[in-house]
Scaffold this active site. Structure first.
Site, PDB file in Angstrom:
ATOM      1  N   GLN A   3      -4.701  -1.754   9.482  1.00 49.70           N
ATOM      2  CA  GLN A   3      -4.494  -2.965   8.826  1.00 49.70           C
ATOM      3  C   GLN A   3      -5.067  -4.166   9.702  1.00 49.70           C
ATOM      4  O   GLN A   3      -4.780  -4.122  11.069  1.00 49.70           O
ATOM      5  CB  GLN A   3      -3.091  -3.341   8.563  1.00 49.70           C
ATOM      6  CG  GLN A   3      -2.936  -4.466   7.805  1.00 49.70           C
ATOM      7  CD  GLN A   3      -3.390  -4.567   6.425  1.00 49.70           C
ATOM      8  OE1 GLN A   3      -3.245  -3.830   5.542  1.00 49.70           O
ATOM      9  NE2 GLN A   3      -4.030  -5.647   6.115  1.00 49.70           N
ATOM     10  N   LYS A   7       0.930  -1.215  -0.054  1.00 46.43           N
ATOM     11  CA  LYS A   7       0.065  -0.019   0.260  1.00 46.43           C
ATOM     12  C   LYS A   7       0.881   1.342   0.091  1.00 46.43           C
ATOM     13  O   LYS A   7       0.773   2.242  -0.561  1.00 46.43           O
ATOM     14  CB  LYS A   7      -1.114   0.109   1.334  1.00 46.43           C
ATOM     15  CG  LYS A   7      -1.953  -1.254   1.015  1.00 46.43           C
ATOM     16  CD  LYS A   7      -2.822  -1.346   2.437  1.00 46.43           C
ATOM     17  CE  LYS A   7      -3.679  -2.338   2.212  1.00 46.43           C
ATOM     18  NZ  LYS A   7      -4.562  -2.740   3.325  1.00 46.43           N
ATOM     19  N   ASP A  18     -11.155   2.828   3.689  1.00 49.03           N
ATOM     20  CA  ASP A  18     -11.612   1.483   3.725  1.00 49.03           C
ATOM     21  C   ASP A  18     -13.284   1.362   3.690  1.00 49.03           C
ATOM     22  O   ASP A  18     -13.566   0.147   3.162  1.00 49.03           O
ATOM     23  CB  ASP A  18     -11.109   0.633   5.053  1.00 49.03           C
ATOM     24  CG  ASP A  18      -9.675  -0.177   4.493  1.00 49.03           C
ATOM     25  OD1 ASP A  18      -9.624  -0.361   3.466  1.00 49.03           O
ATOM     26  OD2 ASP A  18      -8.962  -0.580   5.559  1.00 49.03           O
TER      27      ASP A  18
END
Ligand code: NDP
Length: 283
Positions: free
Chosen positions: A97, A53, A120
């Protein structure tokens, strides 16, 4: 029939080139899209995801910050950092994460991310907005799948769409997006009776259950579009999807491979969400 391969690497490359141009245009106006990624613990797979990422951000000309904590960190330390990032004008997207270590309340952590920076799309406010049909951030994996349909000119209106899996990060938002595109949607899960009855009716089949090569050719309608979200590691170390690619690609109209299908699109849509957040802020 031999299926058309929906190439996630090629599509991701095209989209990322566009994002880079848009990021440069924003930078010329004084704003660089910025993503902060928080990693707790030393899980090797999570470390790889976070590295990918951060690298993707650098290649697209985005600013990025990686914040790592040992697995025994006090949750309050992470909450304090989130509050700081929520207020940081250089950061437009924040992600934590997952999975987090067991002493964390993951829902509380996701709720602590400012909804306007929740790239997200997991915050309840953003889930609700998606549900109501005016999404602010679409979760990256199903967002990437929708890009495949758009890019390949697949019209979903009136199609029978079957989603295998009902997780909050893939199955549920996927079903919602297909519904909003006017497909007739069936969601299957581990308690579904006669799964093959449903899959054989599907014009569009999305497999997101995490079972290696679970979907075989006899479960698929000839001419279907098959999207394989699954990522499974075989005993020999190789990756494979939830779909038996060799068998299904012989009868489907189109199929995504694993690797090289949905995977590269997921990080690409994280960039898309970060860029969109920055563009929204600039106006
Ligand atoms: P989860 O484990 O959270 O969910 C799996 C879902 O599949 C559950 O709803 C479960 O049902 C259902 N399921 C499990 N076994 C069966 C079965 N035998 N028949 C029918 N349904 C079943 O997984 P995720 O949604 O997080 O991920 C799914 C897969 O996608 C994984 O392989 C993951 O690695 C991959 N993935 C890939 C990404 C990418 O970028 N390509 C991104 C995210 C995930 P129930 O709810 O009843 O338990």
């Amino acid at each position: 029939m031999t299926a058309r391969i929906l190439d996630g690497n090629a599509l991701a490359q095209r989209l990322r080139a566009d994002f880079k141009t848009r990021a440069e245009a924003l930078a010329a106006r004084g704003t660089r899209p910025g993503l902060a990624v928080i990693l707790v613990g030393e899980d090797p797979a999570s470390q790889v995801y976070v590295r990918n990422k951060v690298n993707a951000c650098a290649q697209a000309g985005f600013h990025s910050e990686r914040i790592s904590y040992p697995r025994d960190v006090e949750p309050q330390v992470v909450f304090d950092k989130l509050a700081e990032l929520n207020a940081d004008p250089a950061i437009h997207g924040i992600l934590v994460q997952l999975p987090l270590p067991k002493h964390f309340d993951s829902d509380a952590v996701l709720k602590a991310i400012a909804p306007a920076k929740d790239v997200d799309g997991f915050h309840a406010e953003n889930v609700g907005a998606l549900m109501q049909g005016h999404p602010r951030f679409i979760p990256c994996t199903p967002y990437g799948v929708m890009k495949f349909f758009a890019d390949a000119g697949i019209d979903l209106r009136g199609k029978e769409a079957v989603v295998l899996g009902r997780s909050n990060i893939v199955g549920k938002p996927m079903a919602m997006l297909l519904l909003q595109a006017s497909a007739t949607v069936t969601v299957c899960h581990s308690q579904t009776r006669d799964l093959a009855f449903h899959t054989r009716r599907a014009d569009v089949l999305v497999a997101a259950l995490g079972k290696a090569r679970f979907v075989t050719a006899d479960m698929v309608k000839p001419g279907a579009v098959v999207i394989d979200v699954g990522i499974n590691r075989l005993p020999d170390g190789k990756l494979c999807g939830d779909v038996d690619f060799a068998g299904v690609s012989a009868i489907a109209a189109a199929i995504t491979p694993v690797p090289g299908g949905v995977g590269p699109m997921t990080i690409t849509m994280l960039l898309a969400n970060t860029l969109e957040a920055a563009e929204r802020e600039v106006g």
